[in-house]
Scaffold this motif. Sequence first.
Motif, short mmCIF file in Angstrom:
data_model
loop_
_atom_site.label_atom_id
_atom_site.label_comp_id
_atom_site.label_asym_id
_atom_site.label_seq_id
_atom_site.Cartn_x
_atom_site.Cartn_y
_atom_site.Cartn_z
N THR A 72 15.57 -6.68 4.35
CA THR A 72 15.44 -7.31 3.41
C THR A 72 16.08 -8.64 3.85
O THR A 72 17.29 -8.78 4.61
CB THR A 72 16.30 -6.84 2.14
OG1 THR A 72 15.58 -5.87 1.71
CG2 THR A 72 16.76 -7.98 1.16
N ASN B 194 17.49 -12.51 2.39
CA ASN B 194 18.14 -13.36 1.05
C ASN B 194 17.82 -14.94 1.32
O ASN B 194 18.49 -15.36 2.32
CB ASN B 194 19.25 -12.90 0.68
CG ASN B 194 19.48 -11.37 0.13
OD1 ASN B 194 18.83 -11.06 -0.77
ND2 ASN B 194 20.48 -10.67 0.82
N GLN C 257 7.26 -20.84 -0.22
CA GLN C 257 7.31 -19.69 -0.85
C GLN C 257 6.13 -18.49 -0.94
O GLN C 257 6.32 -17.53 -0.82
CB GLN C 257 8.12 -19.64 -2.13
CG GLN C 257 9.39 -20.08 -2.45
CD GLN C 257 10.02 -20.14 -3.62
OE1 GLN C 257 9.76 -21.10 -4.46
NE2 GLN C 257 10.43 -18.94 -4.22
N ASP D 13 5.82 -15.31 0.87
CA ASP D 13 5.26 -13.98 0.19
C ASP D 13 4.10 -13.07 1.11
O ASP D 13 4.23 -12.05 1.39
CB ASP D 13 4.61 -14.48 -1.09
CG ASP D 13 5.85 -14.50 -2.09
OD1 ASP D 13 6.95 -14.00 -2.07
OD2 ASP D 13 5.68 -15.17 -3.27
N GLY E 217 5.75 -11.66 4.02
CA GLY E 217 6.36 -10.48 3.71
C GLY E 217 5.50 -9.14 3.68
O GLY E 217 5.53 -8.13 3.87
N HIS F 249 8.14 -7.22 5.13
CA HIS F 249 9.40 -7.70 4.88
C HIS F 249 9.62 -7.95 3.47
O HIS F 249 8.83 -8.01 2.75
CB HIS F 249 9.86 -8.98 5.89
CG HIS F 249 9.50 -8.83 7.05
ND1 HIS F 249 10.24 -7.78 7.98
CD2 HIS F 249 8.73 -9.72 7.98
CE1 HIS F 249 9.47 -7.92 9.20
NE2 HIS F 249 8.82 -9.00 9.19
N ASN F 250 11.03 -7.72 3.00
CA ASN F 250 11.35 -8.13 1.59
C ASN F 250 12.06 -9.41 1.60
O ASN F 250 13.39 -9.60 1.99
CB ASN F 250 12.26 -6.86 0.96
CG ASN F 250 12.49 -7.13 -0.25
OD1 ASN F 250 11.86 -8.15 -1.06
ND2 ASN F 250 13.61 -6.34 -0.86
N PHE F 251 11.26 -10.57 1.23
CA PHE F 251 12.11 -11.78 1.21
C PHE F 251 12.64 -11.99 -0.38
O PHE F 251 11.61 -12.16 -1.37
CB PHE F 251 11.28 -12.89 1.46
CG PHE F 251 10.83 -12.93 2.97
CD1 PHE F 251 11.74 -12.94 4.01
CD2 PHE F 251 9.34 -12.91 3.24
CE1 PHE F 251 11.42 -12.91 5.19
CE2 PHE F 251 9.05 -12.97 4.61
CZ PHE F 251 10.01 -12.97 5.66
N ARG F 252 13.70 -12.04 -0.41
CA ARG F 252 14.43 -12.15 -2.01
C ARG F 252 14.76 -13.74 -2.25
O ARG F 252 15.61 -14.09 -1.37
CB ARG F 252 15.42 -11.12 -1.94
CG ARG F 252 15.44 -10.42 -3.40
CD ARG F 252 16.78 -9.69 -3.67
NE ARG F 252 16.73 -8.22 -2.95
CZ ARG F 252 17.75 -7.67 -2.41
NH1 ARG F 252 18.84 -8.13 -2.54
NH2 ARG F 252 17.40 -6.32 -2.28
N PHE F 253 14.39 -14.16 -3.24
CA PHE F 253 14.61 -15.64 -3.58
C PHE F 253 15.53 -15.66 -4.45
O PHE F 253 15.62 -14.95 -5.54
CB PHE F 253 13.37 -16.31 -3.96
CG PHE F 253 12.18 -16.47 -3.05
CD1 PHE F 253 12.35 -16.86 -1.66
CD2 PHE F 253 10.89 -15.89 -3.18
CE1 PHE F 253 11.47 -16.73 -0.53
CE2 PHE F 253 9.95 -15.85 -2.21
CZ PHE F 253 10.12 -16.22 -1.11
N GLU F 254 16.42 -16.68 -4.26
CA GLU F 254 17.47 -17.02 -5.78
C GLU F 254 17.52 -18.51 -5.59
O GLU F 254 17.66 -19.09 -4.79
CB GLU F 254 18.85 -16.31 -5.30
CG GLU F 254 19.84 -16.75 -6.28
CD GLU F 254 21.13 -16.01 -6.39
OE1 GLU F 254 21.32 -15.37 -5.34
OE2 GLU F 254 22.03 -16.16 -7.30
N SER G 107 23.52 -16.43 1.33
CA SER G 107 21.94 -16.22 1.64
C SER G 107 21.84 -15.92 3.21
O SER G 107 22.79 -16.51 3.78
CB SER G 107 21.09 -17.02 0.98
OG SER G 107 21.45 -18.31 1.87
#
Length: 366
Positions: free
Chosen positions: A3, A5, A23, A27, A30, A35-40, A67
């Motif tokens: 993951t 961030n 983005q 995606d 990923g 892979h896990n791309f986590r967006f904030e 991040s």
Amino acid sequence: MATFNIAVLPGDGIGPEVTHASQQILDAVGERWKHNFRFESDLVGGCSIDAHGTPLREETIGIAKKSDAVLFGAVGGPKWDDEQVRPEAAILGLRKALGLYANIRPVKVFPGMEDASPLKNDRVRGADMVILRELTGGLYYAKPKRRWQNKSGRKGVDTLLYAEKEIERIVRVGFELARSRRKKLTSVDKANVLQSSRLWRDIAIEVSKDYPDVELEHQLVDSCAMLLITRPTSYDVMVMENMFGDIISDEAAVLSASLGMLPSASLAGLPGSDSKGKAKRVRGLYEPSHGSAPDIAGQQKANPVGSILSTAFMLQYSFGLLEEASAVNNAVEKTLNDGFRTADLVGAGAEFSTTQHMTEKILENL
Ligand code: NAD
Ligand code: IPM
Ligand code: MN
């Protein structure tokens, strides 16, 4: 599944348009490489002034700090030009808060793209350089920095100050980058006039003793601006102070046809390699070199390539995902080779690919 961030700060104007493109690329990467791309996401710049009364909140700095990397769009626009604290303070504050002193801006003329440059084909063909800009010192930050008024009228001051350590660390990054490329470093200064430049030149010479395999040349910034256009292929890595780098990198963008093509990585140092040759990660903020382009915002005319290539830098420098990074670079190159062109790359009135269409073509080639 690893993951990562990512703080996403789209900003103003075309910032959200090009960040959205990046983005979509993340995606797709990923999904394909698991892979896990986590967006904030958060507001910065003018839109943050509108919502919160300030261009950069402490909370936003907090999100960026926790991040693994920051994906940044652009800030600013005519709506906020008269603000006491301008939108641009957001990017300046982030660079300082995250210690991002090394700004890498590669300028490359993609084969087949020579016609898109306003310069003559034979001048730009084969140009491939990295502009390394010092990003947390010099005129942008040093004190005194203020405006005032007295009997003789209004005055303003900015200060060009550099400490030895600030120069040494950026020049070292320059030598390391040159060592990994064609082994030539051009240090750009104004040593015929400025004390800070004389110090810069002395330190570049001292550091060069550790890099006997790299050729060091010095150039004065004014004639450098001319040589960049007349013989761009003579450059490999160029290192310079903050303001010189801001100006020279926009000028160099003309070689690659448009400012919209130019990516950048702002790093807290250069990642080293461990014994297995795998890249170590470094903190970074990734943004195209261009601004919020208010003249084309909301019209699907923004070139997403600068932002997407910045995302490839994120994969490389902050995540150590070298295969994924080169896949993104190759997809961009293939799409340009296939002849797809955004509005900035064609003449007025000619047909062009929209921001979204260009992004979809790059996704197809990924
Ligand atoms: P700009 O880079 O926004 O635009 C300059 C020219 O290049 C414009 O004609 C624009 O249409 C074109 N252009 C830029 N990016 C493009 C893209 N991706 N695709 C197609 N064309 C593109 O510079 P400016 O007009 O001097 O500045 C506008 C605002 O942006 C100002 O408020 C400035 O301070 C701000 N700015 C912000 C950043 C940042 O956030 N990092 C960087 C530069 C400028
Ligand atoms: C850039 C921009 C910024 C800079 C502005 C928006 C503060 O021009 O990233 O090149 O001058 O650094
Ligand atoms: Mn700039």
